[in-house]
Scaffold this motif. Structure first.
Motif, PDB file in Angstrom:
ATOM      1  N   GLU A  35      27.907-114.220 -74.958  1.00 27.48           N
ATOM      2  CA  GLU A  35      27.737-115.546 -75.551  1.00 27.48           C
ATOM      3  C   GLU A  35      27.957-116.678 -74.551  1.00 27.48           C
ATOM      4  O   GLU A  35      27.615-117.819 -74.832  1.00 27.48           O
ATOM      5  CB  GLU A  35      28.667-115.694 -76.752  1.00 27.48           C
ATOM      6  N   TRP A  36      28.527-116.364 -73.409  1.00 27.41           N
ATOM      7  CA  TRP A  36      28.746-117.364 -72.361  1.00 27.41           C
ATOM      8  C   TRP A  36      27.690-117.288 -71.261  1.00 27.41           C
ATOM      9  O   TRP A  36      27.363-118.291 -70.643  1.00 27.41           O
ATOM     10  CB  TRP A  36      30.132-117.162 -71.749  1.00 27.41           C
ATOM     11  N   MET A  37      27.202-116.091 -70.988  1.00 25.46           N
ATOM     12  CA  MET A  37      26.276-115.917 -69.862  1.00 25.46           C
ATOM     13  C   MET A  37      24.981-116.703 -70.047  1.00 25.46           C
ATOM     14  O   MET A  37      24.536-117.386 -69.114  1.00 25.46           O
ATOM     15  CB  MET A  37      25.958-114.427 -69.655  1.00 25.46           C
ATOM     16  N   ALA A  44      21.864-112.276 -68.076  1.00 24.79           N
ATOM     17  CA  ALA A  44      22.948-111.359 -68.431  1.00 24.79           C
ATOM     18  C   ALA A  44      23.825-111.071 -67.224  1.00 24.79           C
ATOM     19  O   ALA A  44      25.038-110.977 -67.325  1.00 24.79           O
ATOM     20  CB  ALA A  44      22.380-110.052 -68.975  1.00 24.79           C
ATOM     21  N   GLU A  45      23.194-110.902 -66.076  1.00 20.39           N
ATOM     22  CA  GLU A  45      23.900-110.630 -64.817  1.00 20.39           C
ATOM     23  C   GLU A  45      23.415-111.667 -63.812  1.00 20.39           C
ATOM     24  O   GLU A  45      22.238-111.679 -63.471  1.00 20.39           O
ATOM     25  CB  GLU A  45      23.579-109.223 -64.301  1.00 20.39           C
ATOM     26  N   ILE A 113      17.830-103.318 -80.413  1.00 20.92           N
ATOM     27  CA  ILE A 113      17.578-104.238 -79.298  1.00 20.92           C
ATOM     28  C   ILE A 113      16.272-104.994 -79.540  1.00 20.92           C
ATOM     29  O   ILE A 113      16.211-106.222 -79.346  1.00 20.92           O
ATOM     30  CB  ILE A 113      17.563-103.473 -77.960  1.00 20.92           C
ATOM     31  N   ALA A 114      15.236-104.300 -79.974  1.00 26.12           N
ATOM     32  CA  ALA A 114      13.949-104.946 -80.254  1.00 26.12           C
ATOM     33  C   ALA A 114      14.082-105.959 -81.386  1.00 26.12           C
ATOM     34  O   ALA A 114      13.551-107.079 -81.303  1.00 26.12           O
ATOM     35  CB  ALA A 114      12.895-103.893 -80.594  1.00 26.12           C
ATOM     36  N   GLU A 123      19.909-115.868 -78.281  1.00 28.03           N
ATOM     37  CA  GLU A 123      21.268-115.344 -78.286  1.00 28.03           C
ATOM     38  C   GLU A 123      21.396-114.008 -77.564  1.00 28.03           C
ATOM     39  O   GLU A 123      22.463-113.396 -77.586  1.00 28.03           O
ATOM     40  CB  GLU A 123      21.756-115.151 -79.729  1.00 28.03           C
ATOM     41  N   THR A 124      20.324-113.529 -76.970  1.00 23.59           N
ATOM     42  CA  THR A 124      20.349-112.191 -76.390  1.00 23.59           C
ATOM     43  C   THR A 124      19.529-112.135 -75.109  1.00 23.59           C
ATOM     44  O   THR A 124      18.964-113.135 -74.688  1.00 23.59           O
ATOM     45  CB  THR A 124      19.853-111.145 -77.415  1.00 23.59           C
TER      46      THR A 124
END
Length: 174
Positions: A35-37, A44-45, A113-114, A123-124
């Motif tokens: 939620e922060w990234m 994500a990374e 995931i889909a 959000e993802t």
């Protein structure tokens, strides 16, 4: 005694759904780097920034435990060493630790995931098939002793204790 709820599982296992429920039920502080990234980095990374963020969140969580609040850690914690370190850190803060493992089969994982990407892309993160398979290959499933909280492995060499290991694993951990 305060409790650290440590959620363990792959993407799509239901960790965040459970984390939200536990935080509400226990009036706990919920720590979720995902939620922060996105808001901070859009990825994500992001060049090791996730490790830095997780270290700060763990420091915050330990402070919350010491102040009397329960904490939910929604990191995934794919590795046994990560889980051992966090369990040790919780104990060092005078808290208990409940490790909650959410297994997920590949078909369910892909479908979740889909669905998440289709319904809440803001959000993802998108996940490729290669990333899903790589995650499954690197995930260390907790065994019965770890799940029961009986076994706490010692830190690997050359670290003298789990605090030192954590400070190396999560560069911003204090």
């Amino acid at each position: 005694m305060t409790t650290l709820f440590l959620l363990v599982g792959l993407p799509g296992a239901g960790k965040t759904t459970l984390a939200r429920r536990l935080a509400e039920e226990h009036r706990a502080v919920r720590l979720s780097p995902d939620e922060w990234m996105l808001p901070l980095f859009g990825l994500a990374e992001a060049d090791g920034k996730r490790d830095v963020l997780e270290g700060r969140l763990l420091s915050l969580g330990l402070g919350a435990l010491r102040a009397g609040a329960d904490v939910v850690v929604d990191f995934g914690c794919w590795g046994r060493d990560e889980r051992s370190a966090i369990r040790w850190l919780a104990a060092s803060a005078g808290a208990s630790c409940r490790l909650l493992y959410l297994p997920v089969d590949q078909d369910t994982q892909r479908a979740r995931i889909a669905h998440r990407w289709a319904t809440t892309p803001d959000e993802t993160f998108p996940m490729t098939e290669a990333a899903i398979l790589d995650g499954r290959a690197h995930f260390e499933e907790p065994d019965a002793g770890e799940l029961a909280g009986h076994r706490l492995d010692p830190p690997p060499a050359p670290w003298a204790d789990w605090h030192s290991w954590a400070a190396d694993r999560w560069p911003s951990f204090t």
